[in-house]
Design a protein around this motif. Structure first.
Motif, PDB file in Angstrom:
ATOM      1  N   GLU A  22      51.596  27.939  42.635  1.00  0.00           N
ATOM      2  CA  GLU A  22      51.159  29.149  43.106  1.00  0.00           C
ATOM      3  C   GLU A  22      49.934  29.745  42.643  1.00  0.00           C
ATOM      4  O   GLU A  22      49.253  30.714  43.159  1.00  0.00           O
ATOM      5  N   LEU A  23      49.376  29.105  41.680  1.00  0.00           N
ATOM      6  CA  LEU A  23      48.278  29.665  40.963  1.00  0.00           C
ATOM      7  C   LEU A  23      47.013  29.147  41.684  1.00  0.00           C
ATOM      8  O   LEU A  23      46.199  29.901  42.089  1.00  0.00           O
ATOM      9  N   THR A  24      47.246  27.800  41.969  1.00  0.00           N
ATOM     10  CA  THR A  24      45.861  27.273  42.710  1.00  0.00           C
ATOM     11  C   THR A  24      46.062  27.142  44.133  1.00  0.00           C
ATOM     12  O   THR A  24      45.099  26.707  44.881  1.00  0.00           O
ATOM     13  N   LYS A  25      47.376  27.361  44.619  1.00  0.00           N
ATOM     14  CA  LYS A  25      47.655  26.988  46.156  1.00  0.00           C
ATOM     15  C   LYS A  25      47.760  25.393  46.413  1.00  0.00           C
ATOM     16  O   LYS A  25      47.597  25.226  47.652  1.00  0.00           O
ATOM     17  N   ALA A  26      47.611  24.606  45.479  1.00  0.00           N
ATOM     18  CA  ALA A  26      47.633  23.248  45.781  1.00  0.00           C
ATOM     19  C   ALA A  26      48.884  22.889  46.163  1.00  0.00           C
ATOM     20  O   ALA A  26      49.886  23.409  45.604  1.00  0.00           O
ATOM     21  N   VAL A  27      48.983  21.699  46.957  1.00  0.00           N
ATOM     22  CA  VAL A  27      50.294  21.246  47.127  1.00  0.00           C
ATOM     23  C   VAL A  27      50.460  19.735  46.551  1.00  0.00           C
ATOM     24  O   VAL A  27      49.046  19.060  46.755  1.00  0.00           O
ATOM     25  N   ALA A  28      51.467  19.286  46.405  1.00  0.00           N
ATOM     26  CA  ALA A  28      51.779  17.818  46.076  1.00  0.00           C
ATOM     27  C   ALA A  28      52.856  16.901  46.651  1.00  0.00           C
ATOM     28  O   ALA A  28      53.780  17.760  47.303  1.00  0.00           O
ATOM     29  N   LEU A  29      52.498  15.830  46.796  1.00  0.00           N
ATOM     30  CA  LEU A  29      53.590  14.918  47.617  1.00  0.00           C
ATOM     31  C   LEU A  29      53.426  13.646  47.030  1.00  0.00           C
ATOM     32  O   LEU A  29      52.438  13.308  46.429  1.00  0.00           O
TER      33      LEU A  29
END
Ligand code: C2E
Ligand code: CA
Ligand code: CA
Length: 582
Positions: free
Chosen positions: A565-572
């Motif tokens: 939520e801080l950097t708006k990055a997503v991980a998969l």
């Protein structure tokens, strides 16, 4: 002339009445022995002899009692007393309590005498016996009272702690320094706390997937105005022996809490701090309650507090330790097992106790370069502990090779001189402000990174109907975790086969392996990016077949892990189930 049994019983009764002899062994008791030794020493010196004080410690008495029973244990003590009496006469030896004995005699020939004692004792009780550790204090070292001589001989007898055969040790300069340290520590401990000579230093703990500092360990330092820095190895055991260790640990808690508030007031990031507590603390006070009181008073969120307790806590009563761990969790703290693999019943501990994290003993890293066997053991241990849903920290990491290996096998966190030594609060702040160290993880993104750390790269939970072709791979399938931020792709986790795939398809450079996040050099084919979007929409495993990457055709599964939520990055998570050449 030998006494008959009746005479012996009568003599014993009389002597015990006089309160000078030990009831079990009939040797002089401690206070009487010391009187005898003070007087005997003078006579020997007058005779031109060089007196020595000896101290004897039977090794493993507790274990012996448990195995054979208390009665047999008593018999063994009586047998040892007899051996001593034979070699020294009853007026020159004594029982100092429990399985400890002392004697005094002539320095000349003393080593031969000790060897003879060891030999005799080996044959008592049908060979059901124990090794003896003897310490020798030569009065020529410094003329002291029998009581001090005895203390010094005892210190010498303690020197070869881990040795399980009969052995003797002379008191020497080194032990003398050590014993003076003990005295100094005990005499100055209270003052050292009051004056804050004792304070925590902080060593960073790095999260493997992002290379950021996610925790720090508070390690006690005694910065003495006259003695200089006294390392914990020189005062922790002294305080444990003196039953004062909880006072130290609570002091470190108080100082660490004050430091957190200070850091906060400067607008610098506050991260979870892990505090070492001694297993003795649990009996010396209500340690968890006492820490909670201080945490509340300091107005610090309990989730920022971790307690590290060493594997040797397994020697505590099982129910008792389970209760204490439950209390730690009820207070909102975390609890880590420290020094895992250092030699107690480690695997048993994993099953019986609810630790949040296991910290591997430094010996794994010390032996890292020595043999490949060590690598196999570590890999399997990390995988097993991960499957039990427990986190792993590896400490003592000093080289990039070690860090690379640990990232490959999926260790969650790492700590060691490679990233930094323990630092004073001031130095720590300086490092943060000047950005020379690793960046600090924000507490608000910790959950996201925890999910990434926990993604199962060993046995991914891909749909059961899908059969992975076992002939296609020698090792485990290539698997990893990718982060996408601002359209850029970064590799956060990978196993060895995925690393090979990424190298062969020129997504990454060899030098990048082992560092934190790895920025990839080129984008994957567009269909891959479509599959990524799809997996975030569905929340399920998505399959992409015949994807072209480099000279390969791959069959790959993807699943969303979460969003920062801080950097708006997503991980998969990515699992390649087959690769063929185009
Ligand atoms: P530990 O908890 O296992 O702490 C790790 C020790 O390894 C620390 O030594 C640390 O400075 C050192 N170390 C860290 N990274 C590396 C590395 O890469 N290579 C090498 N060779 N060493 C590394 P330290 O600070 O001297 O502490 C020694 C022990 O003293 C600790 O071992 C812990 O058991 C105890 N201790 C320290 N502070 C406290 C405390 O406040 N309370 C209690 N009860 N025990 C403490
Ligand atoms: Ca520790
Ligand atoms: Ca440790």
């Amino acid at each position: 002339m030998a006494m008959n049994e009746l005479e012996r019983v009568e003599r014993n009764k009389r002597l015990i009445r006089e309160n000078q002899f030990d009831t079990l062994t009939s040797l002089p008791n401690m206070s009487y022995f010391l009187q005898l030794a003070d007087a005997g020493k003078k006579l020997m010196v007058a005779d031109g002899k060089r007196p020595v004080m000896l101290y004897f410690d039977l090794k493993g008495m507790k274990f012996f009692n448990e195995k054979y029973g208390l009665k047999e244990g008593d018999n063994l003590l009586i047998a040892f007393a007899k051996v001593l009496e034979n070699h020294f006469s009853v007026k020159c030896c004594g029982r100092m309590g429990q399985d400890h004995f002392a004697a005094f005699g002539d320095e000349e020939g003393i080593e031969d005498k000790l060897l003879a004692i060891f030999k005799d004792f080996k044959h008592v009780n049908d060979g059901r016996t124990l090794p003896v550790h003897a310490g020798i204090y030569p009065m020529s070292f410094e003329d002291v009272s029998a009581s001090t001589a005895c203390d010094r001989a005892k210190l010498a007898s303690d020197k070869e702690k881990g040795v399980h055969v009969c052995t003797y040790t002379f008191y020497d300069e080194e032990l003398h320094k050590r014993s003076n340290r003990v005295i100094y520590v005990l005499n100055n401990f209270e003052k050292a706390i009051e004056e804050k000579w004792i304070r925590p230093y902080y060593q960073p703990i790095i999260r493997s997937v992002n290379g950021k500092i996610c925790d720090e360990e508070a390690l006690a330092r005694w910065i003495d105005p006259t003695e200089g820095i006294i390392p914990p190895d020189e005062f922790i055991y002294v305080l444990e022996d003196a039953k004062l260790i909880h006072l130290l640990d609570l002091h470190i808690v108080e100082m660490a809490l004050a430091d957190m508030n200070h850091t906060k007031s400067l607008g610098l990031p506050v991260i979870p701090v892990s505090i070492n507590i001694s297993k003795y603390d649990f009996h010396l006070c209500d340690i968890v309650g006492e820490i909670l009181k201080r945490v509340r008073f300091a107005n610090i969120d309990p989730s920022l507090i971790t307690l590290e307790v060493t594997e040797s806590a397994s020697t505590l009563d099982k129910d008792f330790l389970q209760e204490q761990i439950a209390k730690v969790h009820a207070a909102g703290f975390k609890i880590w097992m420290d020094d895992f693999g250092s030699g107690y019943s480690s695997l048993n501990m994993l099953q019986s106790f609810d630790f949040d994290t296991i910290k591997f003993d430094m010996r794994f890293m010390r032996e890292f370069a020595e043999s490949k066997k060590n690598h196999v053991i570590m890999k399997e241990l990390v995988q097993m502990i991960t499957k039990l849903d427990i986190d792993t920290v590896i400490e003592g990491v000093e080289t990039i090779e070690q860090a690379r290996f640990l990232r490959e096998i999926g260790a969650n966190k790492m700590q060691g001189y490679y990233w930094g030594k323990p630092n004073s609060l001031e130095n720590k702040h300086l490092i943060i402000k000047t950005s020379i160290g690793n960046p600090t993880e924000e507490v608000s993104e910790s959950k996201y990174y925890e999910l990434i750390s926990k993604a199962n790269l060993i046995e991914p939970d891909i749909d059961e109907e899908y059969q992975i072709d076992p002939d296609n791979f020698f090792g485990p399938h290539p698997m990893g975790v990718i982060e996408i931020v601002d359209g850029q792709l970064e590799i956060l986790r990978y196993n060895k086969t995925y690393a090979m795939f990424l190298l062969n398809t020129e997504f990454i450079n060899k030098e990048d392996l082992g560092t934190g996040k790895i920025l990839i050099k080129r984008m994957p084919e567009p269909r891959f990016m479509e599959a990524v979007d799809k997996c975030f929409e569905s929340g399920k495993w998505e399959r992409l077949q015949n994807s072209h990457e480099g000279k390969f055709l791959v069959d790959v599964f993807l699943k969303a892990i979460g969003k920062n939520e801080l950097t708006k990055a997503v991980a998969l998570e990515v699992v390649i189930v087959s690769i063929s050449n185009e």
